[in-house]
Design an enzyme around this catalytic site. Structure first.
Site, PDB file in Angstrom:
ATOM      1  N   PHE A 100      42.366  39.168  30.607  1.00  0.00           N
ATOM      2  CA  PHE A 100      41.602  40.246  31.224  1.00  0.00           C
ATOM      3  C   PHE A 100      41.070  41.146  30.095  1.00  0.00           C
ATOM      4  O   PHE A 100      41.821  41.502  29.181  1.00  0.00           O
ATOM      5  CB  PHE A 100      42.508  41.029  32.173  1.00  0.00           C
ATOM      6  CG  PHE A 100      41.773  42.017  33.026  1.00  0.00           C
ATOM      7  CD1 PHE A 100      40.971  41.593  34.069  1.00  0.00           C
ATOM      8  CD2 PHE A 100      41.874  43.376  32.778  1.00  0.00           C
ATOM      9  CE1 PHE A 100      40.282  42.499  34.855  1.00  0.00           C
ATOM     10  CE2 PHE A 100      41.186  44.290  33.559  1.00  0.00           C
ATOM     11  CZ  PHE A 100      40.389  43.857  34.601  1.00  0.00           C
ATOM     12  N   ASP A 155      52.074  41.512  30.634  1.00  0.00           N
ATOM     13  CA  ASP A 155      51.299  42.222  31.644  1.00  0.00           C
ATOM     14  C   ASP A 155      51.531  41.512  32.978  1.00  0.00           C
ATOM     15  O   ASP A 155      51.182  40.332  33.123  1.00  0.00           O
ATOM     16  CB  ASP A 155      49.811  42.214  31.251  1.00  0.00           C
ATOM     17  CG  ASP A 155      48.961  43.010  32.227  1.00  0.00           C
ATOM     18  OD1 ASP A 155      49.391  43.205  33.383  1.00  0.00           O
ATOM     19  OD2 ASP A 155      47.854  43.414  31.836  1.00  0.00           O
ATOM     20  N   TYR A 173      48.055  48.756  42.210  1.00  0.00           N
ATOM     21  CA  TYR A 173      47.128  48.658  43.356  1.00  0.00           C
ATOM     22  C   TYR A 173      46.808  47.229  43.780  1.00  0.00           C
ATOM     23  O   TYR A 173      45.971  47.013  44.623  1.00  0.00           O
ATOM     24  CB  TYR A 173      45.831  49.422  43.066  1.00  0.00           C
ATOM     25  CG  TYR A 173      45.153  49.080  41.755  1.00  0.00           C
ATOM     26  CD1 TYR A 173      44.404  47.915  41.628  1.00  0.00           C
ATOM     27  CD2 TYR A 173      45.255  49.921  40.654  1.00  0.00           C
ATOM     28  CE1 TYR A 173      43.783  47.599  40.428  1.00  0.00           C
ATOM     29  CE2 TYR A 173      44.637  49.619  39.450  1.00  0.00           C
ATOM     30  CZ  TYR A 173      43.904  48.455  39.343  1.00  0.00           C
ATOM     31  OH  TYR A 173      43.301  48.145  38.154  1.00  0.00           O
ATOM     32  N   LYS A 174      47.464  46.258  43.157  1.00  0.00           N
ATOM     33  CA  LYS A 174      47.215  44.862  43.552  1.00  0.00           C
ATOM     34  C   LYS A 174      48.244  44.467  44.610  1.00  0.00           C
ATOM     35  O   LYS A 174      48.213  44.992  45.714  1.00  0.00           O
ATOM     36  CB  LYS A 174      47.203  43.983  42.309  1.00  0.00           C
ATOM     37  CG  LYS A 174      45.970  44.295  41.445  1.00  0.00           C
ATOM     38  CD  LYS A 174      45.968  43.622  40.094  1.00  0.00           C
ATOM     39  CE  LYS A 174      44.677  43.985  39.361  1.00  0.00           C
ATOM     40  NZ  LYS A 174      44.768  43.750  37.925  1.00  0.00           N
ATOM     41  N   ARG A 208      37.035  33.498  43.660  1.00  0.00           N
ATOM     42  CA  ARG A 208      38.472  33.772  43.584  1.00  0.00           C
ATOM     43  C   ARG A 208      38.976  34.214  44.951  1.00  0.00           C
ATOM     44  O   ARG A 208      38.395  35.109  45.575  1.00  0.00           O
ATOM     45  CB  ARG A 208      38.672  34.880  42.555  1.00  0.00           C
ATOM     46  CG  ARG A 208      40.017  34.937  41.914  1.00  0.00           C
ATOM     47  CD  ARG A 208      40.000  35.911  40.749  1.00  0.00           C
ATOM     48  NE  ARG A 208      39.743  37.283  41.182  1.00  0.00           N
ATOM     49  CZ  ARG A 208      40.269  38.368  40.591  1.00  0.00           C
ATOM     50  NH1 ARG A 208      41.072  38.225  39.548  1.00  0.00           N
ATOM     51  NH2 ARG A 208      39.980  39.577  41.014  1.00  0.00           N
TER      52      ARG A 208
END
Ligand SMILES: *Cc1c(COP(=O)(O)O)cnc(C)c1O
Length: 453
Positions: free
Chosen positions: A146, A216, A243-244, A412
């Site tokens: 990322f 991570d 927040y995922k 995705r």
């Protein structure tokens, strides 16, 4: 073995309904506010709204802030909230009580732990100058990561005089054995492919090579079990996203963890007053707090923390039904079902499965790679396909690639085991097949992209 472990051939809608009927976590979905008729497959980017979050935030605003005002730091326990939420997240990632803290964003926490890890290696080298033949001043990471992880890593390397080196996933074990590598930073589940690294094996290899690990957990926490403290193969540092799959709401604070054997040995670089050993002594000189509390910088965002607390509590409602192991089993069943239901049509239109087919190596998402232009693929614009699905109420996302086979454009689909169903996986697969068919027939033009894809 639950029946859902047996789906291989393209499942029927009846198969999927039977899997849902046998789902031990089925009642969890009622605890989320999801618009009627929507199939939400983007919980890996922004988790759905837990009903309890709306209530808790309302109370925090009206009563704690409105009525309690500044007294609420004590009376409503605001000052303890970041640690409390950290303690609720800890068991999901194999951290002990008091070891994990909620603060800031993933990017900022990454900056803190990378700085601490690199500094620790430098400190050791200074303490034993004759021991090492080669200076360890390389930070190793996976080639496709990322962007924020790479940007932050490059920034810390530039500031401390280190070098950032990358390697493809399958070459990491060889690369970490190089004598100049000091720290390995990896995202446990790759945001594009959804491939999972073998954390225990890599931690062990790093320990043997004298390399510190920074993980991570953005796409793991709440969906893929993690054991940061695993006996014989513990991690050194970790961060993760609120927040995922933890459903903390847009911009929810993130978390940070440091193994207790390191936490007091090194400082993090952002010396805020609330990470001081005695913040309310208002001393003019900085002394870091003991333990993970030193990773606090400034005043925590109480309203966001309150939403995250409700998000984590909602996920922990899975505990009596098997907890993380049950969430993982369902997540794999959902992704397996979606792959089996969509693969024939996807392949027929030139898409290929970027996510690993083997369960152990797949996170909680399915990514279909779009043909790379000029590679004999169809002239099909992946972004238009996703836009068409979203227009039908099936929300996944599109991630642009760089035009190479290593990083193709992807469609995705994230599966949140707390609220997605097998029936939704099946319906999404049918819709994908229909939109591929329709757009291939009509010749899809590249669509205009908004600011956030
Ligand atoms: C989502 C995500 C982040 C998010 O970082 P923010 O600071 O919250 O914007 C970071 N790293 C990875 C790997 C992610 O998937």
């Amino acid at each position: 073995m639950p029946t859902w472990c047996m789906v291989h051939a393209a499942p029927t809608l009846e198969d999927c309904r039977a899997l849902d009927a046998a789902d031990p976590l089925a009642t969890l979905a009622d605890q989320f506010e999801i618009p009627e008729g929507l199939i939400y497959l983007d919980g890996n980017s922004l988790g759905a709204l837990p009903k309890a979050a709306a209530t808790a935030v309302g109370r925090a605003v009206q009563q704690e802030w409105g009525q309690g005002l500044i007294r609420s730091w004590n009376d409503a326990g605001w000052i303890m909230r970041a640690q409390e939420v950290g303690d609720a997240i800890a068991p999901l990632v194999g951290a002990g009580p008091g070891e994990l803290l909620v603060a800031d964003s993933t990017s900022i926490n990454l900056h803190k732990v990378l700085w601490a890890a690199l500094s620790m290696v430098d400190m050791r080298a200074r303490a034993h100058p004759q021991a090492a033949q080669t200076q360890r001043r390389v930070l190793l990471t996976e080639r496709i990561n990322f962007p924020t992880d790479r940007y932050i890593a490059q920034g810390v390397c530039d500031a401390l005089g280190w070098t950032l080196r990358d390697a493809p996933a399958h070459e990491l074990t060889a690369a970490l054995a190089a004598p100049d590598v000091g720290v390995l930073m990896l995202t446990h589940v790759n945001y594009r492919s959804g491939a999972v690294h073998d954390m225990a094996a890599l931690n062990q290899a790093c320990a043997q090579a004298g390399v510190l690990t920074v993980w991570d957990l953005a796409h793991s926490a709440g969906a893929v079990p993690v054991n940061l403290s695993q006996a014989g193969a513990p991690a050194d540092f970790a961060v993760g996203c609120g927040y995922k799959f933890l459903n903390g709401g847009p911009g929810a604070p993130a978390f940070v963890w440091v193994h207790p054997r390191h936490v007091n040995a090194v400082e993090q670089p952002l010396r805020g007053w609330l990470g001081h050993a005695a913040p309310f002594a208002f001393e003019q000189g900085y002394r870091p707090a003991a333990g993970i509390a030193r990773y606090v910088c400034g005043t925590p965002p109480i309203l966001s923390l309150t939403a995250l607390q409700a998000g984590v509590q909602t996920l922990r409602a899975a505990d009596p039904h098997g907890g993380m192991a049950a969430l993982r089993a369902k997540s794999l069943s959902l992704t397996r079902t979606f792959i089996a239901a969509a693969e024939e049509a996807a392949t027929a239109h030139g898409l290929w499965l970027l996510s690993p087919r083997e369960d152990e190596r797949r996170g909680s998402q399915v990514s279909w790679a779009c043909p790379v232009k000029g590679e004999g693929g169809l002239a099909l614009d992946g972004y238009s396909v996703m836009r068409a699905l979203i227009a039908r109420g099936i929300i996944g996302d599109f991630r642009a690639g760089d035009g190479t086979v290593d990083a193709p454009d992807i469609l995705r689909f994230g599966f949140a085991p707390a609220y997605n169903t097998h029936e939704q996986a099946w319906l999404a697969a049918q819709a994908l097949a229909q939109e591929l068919e329709r757009l291939a027939a009509s010749g899809s033009a590249a669509a205009q992209r908004p600011a956030v894809t």
